[in-house]
Write a protein that holds these residues in place. Structure first.
Motif, PDB file in Angstrom:
ATOM      1  N   MET A  47      10.559   4.155   2.928  1.00 35.25           N
ATOM      2  CA  MET A  47      11.910   3.874   2.436  1.00 35.25           C
ATOM      3  C   MET A  47      12.953   4.515   3.338  1.00 35.25           C
ATOM      4  O   MET A  47      12.628   5.255   4.261  1.00 35.25           O
ATOM      5  N   LYS A  48      14.204   4.224   3.051  1.00 39.44           N
ATOM      6  CA  LYS A  48      15.316   4.884   3.737  1.00 39.44           C
ATOM      7  C   LYS A  48      15.764   6.059   2.873  1.00 39.44           C
ATOM      8  O   LYS A  48      16.245   5.861   1.753  1.00 39.44           O
ATOM      9  N   GLY A  49      15.569   7.283   3.399  1.00 38.88           N
ATOM     10  CA  GLY A  49      15.896   8.470   2.622  1.00 38.88           C
ATOM     11  C   GLY A  49      14.683   8.975   1.873  1.00 38.88           C
ATOM     12  O   GLY A  49      13.537   8.647   2.194  1.00 38.88           O
ATOM     13  N   ALA A  50      14.928   9.773   0.854  1.00 42.25           N
ATOM     14  CA  ALA A  50      13.868  10.348   0.024  1.00 42.25           C
ATOM     15  C   ALA A  50      14.097   9.933  -1.429  1.00 42.25           C
ATOM     16  O   ALA A  50      15.207   9.534  -1.786  1.00 42.25           O
ATOM     17  N   PRO A  51      13.066  10.029  -2.293  1.00 39.57           N
ATOM     18  CA  PRO A  51      13.262   9.648  -3.698  1.00 39.57           C
ATOM     19  C   PRO A  51      14.430  10.370  -4.362  1.00 39.57           C
ATOM     20  O   PRO A  51      15.112   9.818  -5.219  1.00 39.57           O
ATOM     21  N   PHE A  59      18.375  -0.937  -1.756  1.00 40.63           N
ATOM     22  CA  PHE A  59      17.029  -1.448  -2.039  1.00 40.63           C
ATOM     23  C   PHE A  59      16.057  -0.296  -2.285  1.00 40.63           C
ATOM     24  O   PHE A  59      15.225  -0.349  -3.195  1.00 40.63           O
ATOM     25  N   SER A  60      16.166   0.767  -1.475  1.00 38.95           N
ATOM     26  CA  SER A  60      15.307   1.939  -1.673  1.00 38.95           C
ATOM     27  C   SER A  60      15.588   2.593  -3.020  1.00 38.95           C
ATOM     28  O   SER A  60      14.673   3.019  -3.729  1.00 38.95           O
ATOM     29  N   ARG A  61      16.880   2.662  -3.386  1.00 40.31           N
ATOM     30  CA  ARG A  61      17.257   3.260  -4.667  1.00 40.31           C
ATOM     31  C   ARG A  61      16.648   2.470  -5.829  1.00 40.31           C
ATOM     32  O   ARG A  61      16.117   3.039  -6.781  1.00 40.31           O
ATOM     33  N   GLN A  62      16.692   1.145  -5.732  1.00 38.63           N
ATOM     34  CA  GLN A  62      16.167   0.295  -6.806  1.00 38.63           C
ATOM     35  C   GLN A  62      14.651   0.416  -6.950  1.00 38.63           C
ATOM     36  O   GLN A  62      14.120   0.481  -8.060  1.00 38.63           O
ATOM     37  N   ILE A  63      13.935   0.449  -5.822  1.00 38.89           N
ATOM     38  CA  ILE A  63      12.473   0.493  -5.911  1.00 38.89           C
ATOM     39  C   ILE A  63      12.004   1.852  -6.436  1.00 38.89           C
ATOM     40  O   ILE A  63      11.057   1.939  -7.211  1.00 38.89           O
ATOM     41  N   ILE A  97      11.803   6.470   6.765  1.00 36.56           N
ATOM     42  CA  ILE A  97      11.738   5.774   8.061  1.00 36.56           C
ATOM     43  C   ILE A  97      12.942   6.092   8.939  1.00 36.56           C
ATOM     44  O   ILE A  97      12.895   5.904  10.155  1.00 36.56           O
ATOM     45  N   LEU A  98      14.026   6.612   8.343  1.00 30.32           N
ATOM     46  CA  LEU A  98      15.195   6.979   9.146  1.00 30.32           C
ATOM     47  C   LEU A  98      14.929   8.235   9.976  1.00 30.32           C
ATOM     48  O   LEU A  98      15.659   8.533  10.920  1.00 30.32           O
ATOM     49  N   GLN A 147       8.891  -0.667   1.949  1.00 32.52           N
ATOM     50  CA  GLN A 147       7.550  -1.247   1.916  1.00 32.52           C
ATOM     51  C   GLN A 147       6.658  -0.349   1.059  1.00 32.52           C
ATOM     52  O   GLN A 147       6.630   0.862   1.253  1.00 32.52           O
ATOM     53  N   LEU A 148       5.917  -0.960   0.134  1.00 30.89           N
ATOM     54  CA  LEU A 148       5.032  -0.200  -0.760  1.00 30.89           C
ATOM     55  C   LEU A 148       3.572  -0.516  -0.445  1.00 30.89           C
ATOM     56  O   LEU A 148       3.199  -1.687  -0.309  1.00 30.89           O
ATOM     57  N   TYR A 149       2.754   0.534  -0.324  1.00 28.18           N
ATOM     58  CA  TYR A 149       1.321   0.388  -0.047  1.00 28.18           C
ATOM     59  C   TYR A 149       0.514   1.049  -1.157  1.00 28.18           C
ATOM     60  O   TYR A 149       0.885   2.115  -1.656  1.00 28.18           O
ATOM     61  N   VAL A 150      -0.594   0.411  -1.535  1.00 33.23           N
ATOM     62  CA  VAL A 150      -1.514   0.989  -2.516  1.00 33.23           C
ATOM     63  C   VAL A 150      -2.916   0.978  -1.917  1.00 33.23           C
ATOM     64  O   VAL A 150      -3.399  -0.075  -1.471  1.00 33.23           O
ATOM     65  N   ASN A 151      -3.542   2.148  -1.873  1.00 31.82           N
ATOM     66  CA  ASN A 151      -4.884   2.303  -1.288  1.00 31.82           C
ATOM     67  C   ASN A 151      -4.965   1.686   0.104  1.00 31.82           C
ATOM     68  O   ASN A 151      -5.944   1.016   0.455  1.00 31.82           O
ATOM     69  N   GLY A 152      -3.917   1.916   0.901  1.00 28.31           N
ATOM     70  CA  GLY A 152      -3.910   1.466   2.289  1.00 28.31           C
ATOM     71  C   GLY A 152      -3.544   0.019   2.508  1.00 28.31           C
ATOM     72  O   GLY A 152      -3.475  -0.445   3.647  1.00 28.31           O
TER      73      GLY A 152
END
Length: 309
Positions: free
Chosen positions: A125-129, A136-140, A156-157, A177-182
């Motif tokens: 994401m852009k930034g941290a949680p 978009f990062s805030r929404q996800i 990623i920044l 981008q979201l990944y689960v178990n690679g």
């Protein structure tokens, strides 16, 4: 050069900002152990000659921690630009000159694979949680938290090589981008669809308690080092020193970058009752920080401690 100065205390730093008034002040947060900072200082010297009305300040990031912490300096070299005492711009320089050319595509792909598999659920994401830096990062992040999904994240920044490389690696041109178990799940739209259909909880791992998560990470490897940065690039002098000592033992160890996970960074201090980093663990037990590791090395006990003997 009157407009090229060095700040060694917080008071000096504040005085330079005050003296500059409405003129531009460029502050270089550096570290003596980072060769790229020396290169940046040379660049700054040339700029100081060409820009006599701009104040250029060199500041050793670890020697003035109150300033570094205030402006959240996580890596060196980092440049902050000030006008009238207020920060107006940040520029973090990643890697050393020519470094990108030396890294082969294969090396990058190995690094991306390791990052993607760093946690069962990984969000790029852009930034941290705690502080997303795009809508978009805030929404996800909000969606994952709302559905009690346990996830780790990568900003990623903070790394242009990862930012560009991951687009090609996964054939997915946008972020987050979201990944689960690679495996790539997708971006915000797909996560929204999964949430609406009720499938998100089945796709992603549910949240576990922080204590359980910390125990899992601590026991990820027989020898675990929690540090600022990683084996390839320490992001503070203490972490760099402990890496040099461990590398000298030829004992295998793994690392966890606390700068990439604020929950672990804060939680581990309380869990282990140890307020600073780096922290070294062997077979799930805290050994200590840099000073203790130095003492063990000097007494000749370090290798046997690392082997759990």
């Amino acid at each position: 050069m009157a407009n090229l100065v060095e700040a060694t205390t917080q008071q000096q730093f504040e005085d330079f900002l005050a003296r500059a008034g409405k003129c531009l002040t460029v502050v270089h947060f550096q570290a003596a152990w980072a060769p790229q900072c020396g290169h940046m200082n040379e660049v700054m010297e040339e700029l100081a000659k060409e820009q006599p009305h701009t104040t250029f300040v060199k500041l050793e990031a670890e020697s003035v921690p109150e300033v570094s912490e205030k402006y959240e300096i996580a890596s060196v070299p980092t440049f902050l630009f000030f006008k009238a005492g207020e920060k107006v711009q940040r520029l973090a320089v990643s890697g050393s000159p020519g470094g990108a050319a030396e890294n082969s595509t294969e090396d990058l792909n190995q690094r991306l694979k390791k990052l993607i598999n760093a946690a069962p659920c990984m969000l790029f994401m852009k930034g941290a949680p705690q502080e997303p830096r795009c809508g978009f990062s805030r929404q996800i992040v909000a969606l994952l938290k709302e559905h009690s999904i346990q996830f780790s994240s990568f900003d990623i920044l903070s790394d242009e090589e990862v930012r560009q490389g991951l687009k090609t690696y996964s054939n997915w041109p946008t972020y987050p981008q979201l990944y689960v178990n690679g495996e790539l799940v997708g971006g915000l739209d797909i996560v929204k669809e999964l949430a609406e259909s009720g499938e998100l909880e089945n796709t992603c791992p549910k949240a576990v308690t922080l204590e359980h998560r910390l125990k899992t990470v601590i026991n990820q490897s027989p020898v675990m080092l929690f540090m600022k940065g990683n084996k390839e690039a320490a992001r503070c002098g203490f972490s760099r020193q402990i890496l040099e000592i461990l590398n000298g033992t030829e004992v295998d160890y793994d690392t966890f970058d606390i700068l990439q996970d604020e929950e672990v960074r804060q939680g581990l201090k309380t869990y282990s009752n140890w307020p600073t980093y780096p922290q070294l663990y062997v077979k799930g037990e805290l050994i200590g920080g840099l000073d203790i590791v130095k003492e063990l090395k000097e007494s000749g006990e370090l290798v046997s401690v690392l082997k759990g003997e």
